[in-house]
Design a protein around this motif. Structure first.
Motif, PDB file in Angstrom:
ATOM      1  N   ALA A 231      40.664  51.470  29.332  1.00  0.00           N
ATOM      2  CA  ALA A 231      40.029  50.627  30.356  1.00  0.00           C
ATOM      3  C   ALA A 231      38.805  49.916  29.788  1.00  0.00           C
ATOM      4  N   ARG A 232      38.010  50.609  28.996  1.00  0.00           N
ATOM      5  CA  ARG A 232      36.814  49.990  28.428  1.00  0.00           C
ATOM      6  C   ARG A 232      37.168  48.902  27.426  1.00  0.00           C
ATOM      7  N   LEU A 233      38.247  49.103  26.684  1.00  0.00           N
ATOM      8  CA  LEU A 233      38.704  48.056  25.760  1.00  0.00           C
ATOM      9  C   LEU A 233      39.195  46.841  26.544  1.00  0.00           C
ATOM     10  N   LEU A 234      39.857  47.070  27.682  1.00  0.00           N
ATOM     11  CA  LEU A 234      40.290  45.962  28.537  1.00  0.00           C
ATOM     12  C   LEU A 234      39.079  45.257  29.149  1.00  0.00           C
ATOM     13  N   LEU A 235      38.039  46.003  29.475  1.00  0.00           N
ATOM     14  CA  LEU A 235      36.820  45.390  29.997  1.00  0.00           C
ATOM     15  C   LEU A 235      36.244  44.385  29.007  1.00  0.00           C
ATOM     16  N   ASN A 236      36.284  44.716  27.719  1.00  0.00           N
ATOM     17  CA  ASN A 236      35.791  43.780  26.708  1.00  0.00           C
ATOM     18  C   ASN A 236      36.548  42.460  26.769  1.00  0.00           C
ATOM     19  N   VAL A 237      37.854  42.541  27.008  1.00  0.00           N
ATOM     20  CA  VAL A 237      38.683  41.329  27.134  1.00  0.00           C
ATOM     21  C   VAL A 237      38.242  40.522  28.355  1.00  0.00           C
ATOM     22  N   ILE A 238      38.036  41.210  29.474  1.00  0.00           N
ATOM     23  CA  ILE A 238      37.636  40.524  30.704  1.00  0.00           C
ATOM     24  C   ILE A 238      36.269  39.862  30.540  1.00  0.00           C
ATOM     25  N   TYR A 239      35.315  40.584  29.976  1.00  0.00           N
ATOM     26  CA  TYR A 239      33.973  40.028  29.791  1.00  0.00           C
ATOM     27  C   TYR A 239      34.025  38.768  28.932  1.00  0.00           C
ATOM     28  N   GLU A 241      36.590  36.794  28.491  1.00  0.00           N
ATOM     29  CA  GLU A 241      37.323  35.753  29.213  1.00  0.00           C
ATOM     30  C   GLU A 241      36.436  35.062  30.247  1.00  0.00           C
ATOM     31  N   VAL A 242      35.597  35.839  30.917  1.00  0.00           N
ATOM     32  CA  VAL A 242      34.770  35.303  32.000  1.00  0.00           C
ATOM     33  C   VAL A 242      33.428  34.791  31.492  1.00  0.00           C
ATOM     34  N   LEU A 243      32.765  35.569  30.641  1.00  0.00           N
ATOM     35  CA  LEU A 243      31.400  35.261  30.239  1.00  0.00           C
ATOM     36  C   LEU A 243      31.303  34.531  28.910  1.00  0.00           C
ATOM     37  N   GLY A 244      32.348  34.599  28.087  1.00  0.00           N
ATOM     38  CA  GLY A 244      32.284  33.999  26.762  1.00  0.00           C
ATOM     39  C   GLY A 244      31.538  34.903  25.797  1.00  0.00           C
ATOM     40  N   HIS A 312      41.729  33.649  39.237  1.00  0.00           N
ATOM     41  CA  HIS A 312      41.943  33.014  37.939  1.00  0.00           C
ATOM     42  C   HIS A 312      42.295  31.544  38.123  1.00  0.00           C
ATOM     43  N   GLN A 313      42.142  30.817  37.051  1.00  0.00           N
ATOM     44  CA  GLN A 313      42.510  29.405  37.001  1.00  0.00           C
ATOM     45  C   GLN A 313      43.303  29.187  35.725  1.00  0.00           C
ATOM     46  N   GLN A 314      44.586  28.802  35.886  1.00  0.00           N
ATOM     47  CA  GLN A 314      45.472  28.602  34.748  1.00  0.00           C
ATOM     48  C   GLN A 314      45.458  29.822  33.833  1.00  0.00           C
ATOM     49  N   ASN A 315      45.598  30.984  34.443  1.00  0.00           N
ATOM     50  CA  ASN A 315      45.714  32.269  33.748  1.00  0.00           C
ATOM     51  C   ASN A 315      44.426  32.725  33.079  1.00  0.00           C
TER      52      ASN A 315
END
Length: 423
Positions: A231-239, A241-244, A312-315
């Motif tokens: 989950a924490r590794l997935l959080l890195n992906v989300i951050y 994706e959203v924050l750059g 999301h917008q365009q995935n």
């Protein structure tokens, strides 16, 4: 498979230096009167041990036959492994006698060629894959040769087409960070060593992230703690994706708070969020978020949030889990008048701490342009063609906004009953 990198290059030494009890497995003692060493990739030398070549061949055959490490090879296969080891040792010794320097890569090349020459093509493929995995592992560990240059180098492909050397230390830091606080249950070294098998030269950045997540996910069945690591590794992906990218000197938590107003503005611009959210005190609301609560998610929970609930917008996701909780809370507090900021924070504290979770329609639609928050609808269908299809139309619209449906068909006549209008 055992690492043949510990095999030596050859220099003359005293036979008495041979480790006690170490016998040649090939029937030919390569150390008779002489002892040889092989040079490793980093320049170090180690005493020749033909047993390591034997074990490498043995492991390759076991893998090809689907046997475990503790299983025993059939007698005929064991003899073939011994023969292959003998051939490789003799070829190496012949080169050494001619004064040629023997290096680890040459030993492995000989082993690979001998497998092919013997017709063991599937075993050779496993050996080649193993060697490539070891090469990528050296690249991740940052091992260097005698000149200080990387022994192996993998490149990463970025979405804009750039290629740059893989930053092994960054991968290590991400894995270590994901295991932080779980060290008594989860081992970051095991994850780090497994990653090379999923990588290749020119690998995309998102594929590296997936490799780390999948590696942790595969261990959940044996140790549930890895669910939080994944989950924490997935959080890195989300951050990301959203924050750059997080600028130097900033933290994810700081950037998370600072970009909250930008997230609201982007959501409104994309017609995903309601303009009424601008009526809140965004600075106060943003400061109330607690990014550390993201670490409460296990893998399945966070993956579900990522797949179904984050706007999301365009995935590309435009909200993090804490943005998501706050957006839902703001939608719930929209009609609270002067207390809307305080009420939104109250709702947020309940939702983000998992003390309470709203139903799916609320999580989907709160704070959006269509704030349909109800969950379940019951319709009574009348014995009339127009009303039957009206209910069908209503069901379609309610279902579109995630409403659960129940239809009461009691009033509709039974199959085979007379229809007055058409007789």
């Amino acid at each position: 498979m055992k690492d043949t990198e510990t095999n030596p290059q050859f220099t003359e030494t005293n036979q008495t230096d041979r480790p006690e009890g170490q016998m040649s497995l090939t029937g030919v003692d390569p150390l008779e009167g002489k002892e040889f060493s092989v040079r490793k990739r980093d320049g170090r030398r180690t005493v020749f041990n033909d047993q390591r070549i034997f074990l490498a061949f043995e492991a390759a055959f076991k893998a090809d036959l689907g046997l475990g490490k503790e299983d025993t090879l059939a007698e005929a296969t064991h003899h073939e492994v011994t023969r292959l080891t003998h051939e490789v040792v003799q070829r190496m010794l012949a080169r050494a006698v001619r004064g040629e320097e023997i290096q680890v890569e040459r030993i492995q090349d000989m082993a690979e060629a001998e497998l092919m020459r013997g017709g063991h093509h599937t075993v050779a493929r496993r050996y080649i894959v193993y060697r490539d995995g070891r090469r990528k592992a050296r690249a991740l560990r940052g091992e260097r040769d005698t000149d200080g240059k990387p022994q192996a180098l993998l490149y990463v492909s970025h979405p804009d087409g750039r290629r740059e050397p893989m930053d092994a230390q960054r991968i290590r830091r991400l894995i270590v960070g994901a295991c932080n606080g779980l060290e008594d249950r989860c081992t970051w070294e095991e994850l780090f060593e497994e990653i090379p098998g999923s990588l290749y030269d020119g690998v995309k950045t998102d594929e590296i992230s997936k490799a780390m997540i999948f590696s942790a996910r595969a261990r959940i069945e044996k140790e549930p703690g890895y669910s939080f690591v994944a989950a924490r590794l997935l959080l890195n992906v989300i951050y990301h994706e959203v924050l750059g990218d997080v600028p130097a000197g900033s933290s994810v938590a700081q950037m998370h708070r600072e970009k909250f107003a930008d997230y609201i503005a982007e959501g409104i611009r994309l017609k995903r969020l309601s303009p009424s959210l601008l009526e809140f005190d965004l600075e106060k609301i943003g400061s109330a978020m607690r990014l550390e609560r993201d670490r409460q998610f296990n893998y399945m929970g966070l993956q579900t949030i990522y797949d179904r609930y984050l706007i999301h917008q365009q995935n590309r996701r435009i909200e993090t889990p804490q943005y998501f909780w706050m957006r839902v809370s703001m939608g719930l507090a929209a009609n609270e008048g002067e207390r809307k900021n305080e009420r939104a924070i109250e709702f947020y504290d309940a939702l983000s701490s998992f003390r309470f979770t709203s139903s799916t329609p609320t999580l989907f639609n709160s704070g959006t342009l269509h704030p349909q928050l109800s969950s379940c609808y019951l319709s009574t269908v009348m014995d009339d063609l127009d009303h039957i299809f009206k209910v069908v139309s209503d069901d379609a619209k309610l279902s579109k906004w995630a409403g659960g449906l129940g239809n009461d068909w009691t009033n509709v006549r039974a199959t085979g009953a007379r229809i007055k209008g058409t007789n």
